[in-house]
Every structure is written in C-alpha cells, then in structure tokens.
Design a protein around this motif. Structure first.
Motif, PDB file in Angstrom:
ATOM      1  N   ALA A  36      -0.839 -10.005  -2.739  1.00  0.00           N
ATOM      2  CA  ALA A  36      -0.494  -9.824  -4.151  1.00  0.00           C
ATOM      3  C   ALA A  36       0.465  -8.645  -4.275  1.00  0.00           C
ATOM      4  N   SER A  37       1.611  -8.888  -4.874  1.00  0.00           N
ATOM      5  CA  SER A  37       2.650  -7.864  -5.008  1.00  0.00           C
ATOM      6  C   SER A  37       2.924  -7.621  -6.485  1.00  0.00           C
ATOM      7  N   PHE A  38       2.294  -6.563  -7.034  1.00  0.00           N
ATOM      8  CA  PHE A  38       2.355  -6.287  -8.465  1.00  0.00           C
ATOM      9  C   PHE A  38       2.465  -4.786  -8.700  1.00  0.00           C
ATOM     10  N   ILE A  39       3.255  -4.398  -9.680  1.00  0.00           N
ATOM     11  CA  ILE A  39       3.305  -2.975 -10.015  1.00  0.00           C
ATOM     12  C   ILE A  39       1.900  -2.472 -10.294  1.00  0.00           C
ATOM     13  N   SER A  40       1.138  -3.221 -11.059  1.00  0.00           N
ATOM     14  CA  SER A  40      -0.252  -2.886 -11.417  1.00  0.00           C
ATOM     15  C   SER A  40      -0.405  -1.374 -11.606  1.00  0.00           C
ATOM     16  N   PRO A  41       0.184  -0.829 -12.679  1.00  0.00           N
ATOM     17  CA  PRO A  41       0.308   0.620 -12.812  1.00  0.00           C
ATOM     18  C   PRO A  41      -0.985   1.375 -13.113  1.00  0.00           C
ATOM     19  N   PHE A  42      -2.011   0.676 -13.582  1.00  0.00           N
ATOM     20  CA  PHE A  42      -3.208   1.381 -14.039  1.00  0.00           C
ATOM     21  C   PHE A  42      -4.346   1.264 -13.032  1.00  0.00           C
ATOM     22  N   ARG A  43      -4.954   2.379 -12.698  1.00  0.00           N
ATOM     23  CA  ARG A  43      -6.050   2.397 -11.719  1.00  0.00           C
ATOM     24  C   ARG A  43      -7.190   1.497 -12.152  1.00  0.00           C
ATOM     25  N   ALA A  44      -7.506   1.503 -13.438  1.00  0.00           N
ATOM     26  CA  ALA A  44      -8.646   0.704 -13.915  1.00  0.00           C
ATOM     27  C   ALA A  44      -8.434  -0.772 -13.626  1.00  0.00           C
ATOM     28  N   ASP A  45      -7.198  -1.253 -13.771  1.00  0.00           N
ATOM     29  CA  ASP A  45      -6.919  -2.663 -13.501  1.00  0.00           C
ATOM     30  C   ASP A  45      -7.042  -2.962 -12.007  1.00  0.00           C
ATOM     31  N   ARG A  46      -6.566  -2.053 -11.178  1.00  0.00           N
ATOM     32  CA  ARG A  46      -6.678  -2.271  -9.731  1.00  0.00           C
ATOM     33  C   ARG A  46      -8.135  -2.202  -9.284  1.00  0.00           C
TER      34      ARG A  46
ATOM     35  N   PRO B  99      -0.816   6.476  -9.576  1.00  0.00           N
ATOM     36  CA  PRO B  99      -0.869   6.151  -8.142  1.00  0.00           C
ATOM     37  C   PRO B  99      -2.302   6.058  -7.642  1.00  0.00           C
ATOM     38  N   PRO B 100      -2.543   5.242  -6.628  1.00  0.00           N
ATOM     39  CA  PRO B 100      -3.897   5.146  -6.059  1.00  0.00           C
ATOM     40  C   PRO B 100      -4.362   6.503  -5.540  1.00  0.00           C
ATOM     41  N   GLU B 101      -5.632   6.767  -5.720  1.00  0.00           N
ATOM     42  CA  GLU B 101      -6.191   8.023  -5.230  1.00  0.00           C
ATOM     43  C   GLU B 101      -6.627   7.914  -3.775  1.00  0.00           C
ATOM     44  N   ASN B 102      -7.103   6.744  -3.375  1.00  0.00           N
ATOM     45  CA  ASN B 102      -7.557   6.537  -1.998  1.00  0.00           C
ATOM     46  C   ASN B 102      -7.109   5.167  -1.493  1.00  0.00           C
TER      47      ASN B 102
END
Length: 218
Positions: free
Chosen positions: A101-111, A172-175
């Motif tokens: 899956a290649s998505f900007i997905s900018p929000f941590r909650a969504d990821r 950005p992802p934290e981990n």
C-alpha cells in the motif's frame, strides 16, 4: 451498520498460505508526496513477482479512480480513504499475498487504525496479520524540488487546498518498521533493504531463485 448479516467461514489463513507457499502481509508505505513511495513500491512489486512471491500494489492515486472515487481530501475523507484501503490490504494479506500500500496517509491515527485492522479480527483463528510500516523519509525541500506533478507549486500558489506539507500537516511515524531515504539511496538499494528486512524475519522465503522474465505483450 447492517445487523442482518452472517459470517461465512472459508479456508483458514494457514491453509491458504500452505497452498500458496508463502505468507500474506501488508507493507504500508507512507511519506510526503514526491518522497518516492510509488517509485519504490512499483519496483518492489516487480522484484517480488520476479522472485515468485505473489504481490499486489495499491496506489494512492489509482484507488481514487474507482474504489474511492467518491472521496475528496478533507480530513474525514482522508481517514475513510485509508480505512477502505486498509480493509482491502487486509483481504489481500489474508489471501497469502504481499499487499503493498503506497499512500501519503499523513495522520498517525489513520495508520494505527490500518495496523489495528491487521492485528485482530473476530473471525481469524490464525492470529494477527503482519503489518509493516515503511516510512519513506525525505525532507520537504527535497520532495518539493522533485514535484513531478506540479502539486507543490500549485499548493504554494493557493490553487490546491489541504495539501500535505503545505497547508495540511504530515505526522511522521514515531516507530516505523523500515525507514527508506530515497534522497540518499537508489531505488534498487531501497528495494533490497525491504527484501532483506522481510527475509531476515521469515516473512518471505530467503534465497529464492528468480522466475524467468515474462516476455512483453505483443
């Protein structure tokens, strides 16, 4: 939510994996527009197929031509976009396919929601599905200098609203499980980094002999 529905059991995930000879999983590429997500994802899909590993790429733009054509770019629509794609990726992974899956997905909650959908499902008896977060990390200045679609230029001019990195945030992802620096490494090196990570953890078979090249279509 519908209540007059019944779950119909099918083959177990372990049975599908045994028949196919591989495990299913989701590789979730996240990063700014023009960070290199799609470029690496396309090359990775091709490489995995060349190794005989079933894989399928879900692209952020492509799904908006069909599955998510009814969604815009508000925060709510972005969240629904990611939820739908995460459900589709989970289905691919459950079918013993590597979903990319290649998505900007900018929000941590969504990821995190996407990860949670893979972590448990009331009808799964085989435990969580592997979910691998891949952060394609480049500075905003690098992504903006690339700007292959001209979107940053249009966002700076006020022609595109709610554009990630300009007037909408990217968290950005934290981990992250994997970090790719496409401003410092080639596409081939990034693909090799992901493949090594998967092989080291037994998520794809190590040392597979590449299948014969597929001839171009006439």
């Amino acid at each position: 939510m519908a209540t007059n529905i019944t779950w119909h059991p099918s083959l177990s995930r372990s049975e599908r994996a045994a028949y196919r000879g591989q495990r299913g999983l989701t590789l979730w590429f996240t990063g700014l527009s023009a960070s290199g997500k799609s470029t690496v994802a396309v090359a990775l899909e091709q490489h995995l197929l060349h190794l005989g590993v079933a894989a399928y790429r879900l692209d952020g733009d492509n799904v908006r031509f069909g599955l998510n054509k009814d969604l815009g770019f508000s925060d709510g629509d972005r969240a629904e976009n990611i939820r739908r794609v995460a459900e589709v990726a989970r289905l691919f992974a459950d079918a013993a396919v590597v979903a990319i899956a290649s998505f900007i997905s900018p929000f941590r909650a969504d990821r995190e929601l996407a990860r949670a959908l893979h972590a448990s499902h009331e009808h799964d008896a085989d435990g969580p599905l592997p979910f691998v977060e891949v952060f394609v990390d480049v500075p905003l200045a690098v992504a903006e200098a690339r700007d292959p679609k001209g979107l940053y230029r249009r966002a700076r001019a006020g022609e595109v609203k709610h554009f990630t990195g300009i007037d909408s945030p990217y968290e950005p992802p934290e981990n992250p499980d994997i970090v790719l620096r496409t401003d410092q490494a080639s596409v081939e090196d990034c693909v090799a980094q992901v493949v090594r990570w998967l092989e080291d953890r037994g998520l794809i078979p190590a040392g597979k002999t590449p299948v014969a090249d597929v001839p171009p279509a006439p």
